[in-house]
Motif scaffolding. Sequence first.
Motif, PDB file in Angstrom:
ATOM      1  N   PHE A  14      -3.194  -6.445  -2.557  1.00  0.00           N
ATOM      2  CA  PHE A  14      -2.567  -6.294  -3.870  1.00  0.00           C
ATOM      3  C   PHE A  14      -1.478  -7.347  -4.045  1.00  0.00           C
ATOM      4  N   GLU A  18       1.129  -5.608  -8.540  1.00  0.00           N
ATOM      5  CA  GLU A  18       0.169  -4.513  -8.425  1.00  0.00           C
ATOM      6  C   GLU A  18       0.589  -3.502  -7.356  1.00  0.00           C
ATOM      7  N   SER A  21      -0.473   0.492  -6.491  1.00  0.00           N
ATOM      8  CA  SER A  21      -1.770   0.859  -7.058  1.00  0.00           C
ATOM      9  C   SER A  21      -2.728   1.304  -5.952  1.00  0.00           C
ATOM     10  N   SER A  23      -6.538   1.216  -4.414  1.00  0.00           N
ATOM     11  CA  SER A  23      -7.660   0.287  -4.417  1.00  0.00           C
ATOM     12  C   SER A  23      -8.914   0.935  -4.997  1.00  0.00           C
ATOM     13  N   SER A 406     -11.081  -8.432  -6.331  1.00  0.00           N
ATOM     14  CA  SER A 406      -9.755  -7.846  -6.528  1.00  0.00           C
ATOM     15  C   SER A 406      -9.828  -6.336  -6.325  1.00  0.00           C
ATOM     16  N   SER A 408      -7.732  -4.180  -7.655  1.00  0.00           N
ATOM     17  CA  SER A 408      -7.076  -3.510  -8.771  1.00  0.00           C
ATOM     18  C   SER A 408      -8.086  -2.829  -9.691  1.00  0.00           C
ATOM     19  N   HIS A 409      -7.727  -1.612 -10.171  1.00  0.00           N
ATOM     20  CA  HIS A 409      -8.607  -0.904 -11.105  1.00  0.00           C
ATOM     21  C   HIS A 409      -8.756  -1.663 -12.416  1.00  0.00           C
ATOM     22  N   LYS A 410      -7.772  -2.473 -12.781  1.00  0.00           N
ATOM     23  CA  LYS A 410      -7.883  -3.259 -14.005  1.00  0.00           C
ATOM     24  C   LYS A 410      -9.031  -4.262 -13.921  1.00  0.00           C
TER      25      LYS A 410
END
Length: 428
Positions: A14, A18, A21, A23, A406, A408-410
């Motif tokens: 991250f 981030e 957050s 994963s 990545s 990240s949920h985004k």
Amino acid sequence: MSTNIQVAVRVRPFLPFEAGSKSCIDVLPSEDHEPSSSQQLSQGKSVRIGSSHSSIHKDGHKFTFDKCFSGLATQVEIYTSLVVPLLKSCLEGYNATTVAYGQTGAGKTYTTLGPATSPDFFAPQNKGEQHSKEYDSVGILPRALRDLFSQLEHKRESLNGEEDDPAAPPAAPLNDENNNAINGDSSHGSENGLGIPASKSPAPKQRPNNNPNNQQKQPFEFHVKLQFLELYGEEVRDLLTTSLSPKTKIIIRDLAGDAEALGATSVLVATAQEAMVCLTRGMLRRVTGATAMNAESSRSHAIMSVMLEQITRSSSEGEGEAVVVRKSKYNFVDLAGSERSKRTHAKGQRLREGININKGLLVLGNVISALASGDKFVPFRDSKLTRLLRGSLGGNHKTLMIACASPSHKNAEESLNCLRYANRAKNI
């Protein structure tokens, strides 16, 4: 390597913004791994992308690859597990390629080059001396250059009967997949991952026997040349040229199972330090730009080629001199990241660059699909990128694709597309 094309996945850590957050991608342990609740997993054989994102199936998706690395994996671990076998093959005369693929900001350039290469990285290391943090973050390309010249120097000294400098401290041995000597402590005389004893780092000076114009013939000589090309849109640019005249047009010539860039500059280098200076100069010319997803986004595909020639001479009574010339090439490919304009907020020139990047990656995906399905016609000529990578994908290269994702949920949707792309390459 069991097959000519291997695929690995690396999930980056991250980023600072981030932090905190959870994963969306989990690296799953292999069947022979003993689970431990107190230790997080740094590598495995498969990944599962989570189900909490609305666009992903409720049960998530699981993918199996040759190697999978979580954000806990270090640059040393990536290099030793993935690149050392290819480097050994290159020294044996095979062509090799490493391709870094993924969405923008997923860590492709970091994996290939690292954030910076410390000047002391190539210097001989004293026993017990601690490495700097920059040393641990160096990418796979500088590490490969260091070990390539180290092994060539060891072979030269062995075959030519030259003695090592006893005052020079030994180079740190390359750790193997069992993480032996992972801290670079050579006090136990261990062997490196290439299977020969660790030798001292090559001295930063021109070796007379590496000069093609040198009259003296040695039992073993080697020549290393570099090429550094970038593909900006559909224009091939030479990043190592020193010419002040108008840009020379580079023509791609198709060979049997490979491609050649006519007009590209080839620079002869004698040490890993010289090679890194050339590549750093080329990186400064590469086109980068800021987007909403990446402050230093690569706007072009880059192909760094290390061309190796090894000459071995032997003589016997009555048969004269026998000369064996072994040529091989190692391509390091840093693809520009796939991106969506609504995420990058790109406009004008940045938008056009993103369109060209996605267009080239689309053709690359079509070539991968055609090779995976065994089609008789493979559309290599639909893009200059695929023409340059013809040998890496459908030729005689031993190829490794590192799919960077990545956590990240985004970015879950982009990460899922990256894993699907890599899964197609695995079927070639």
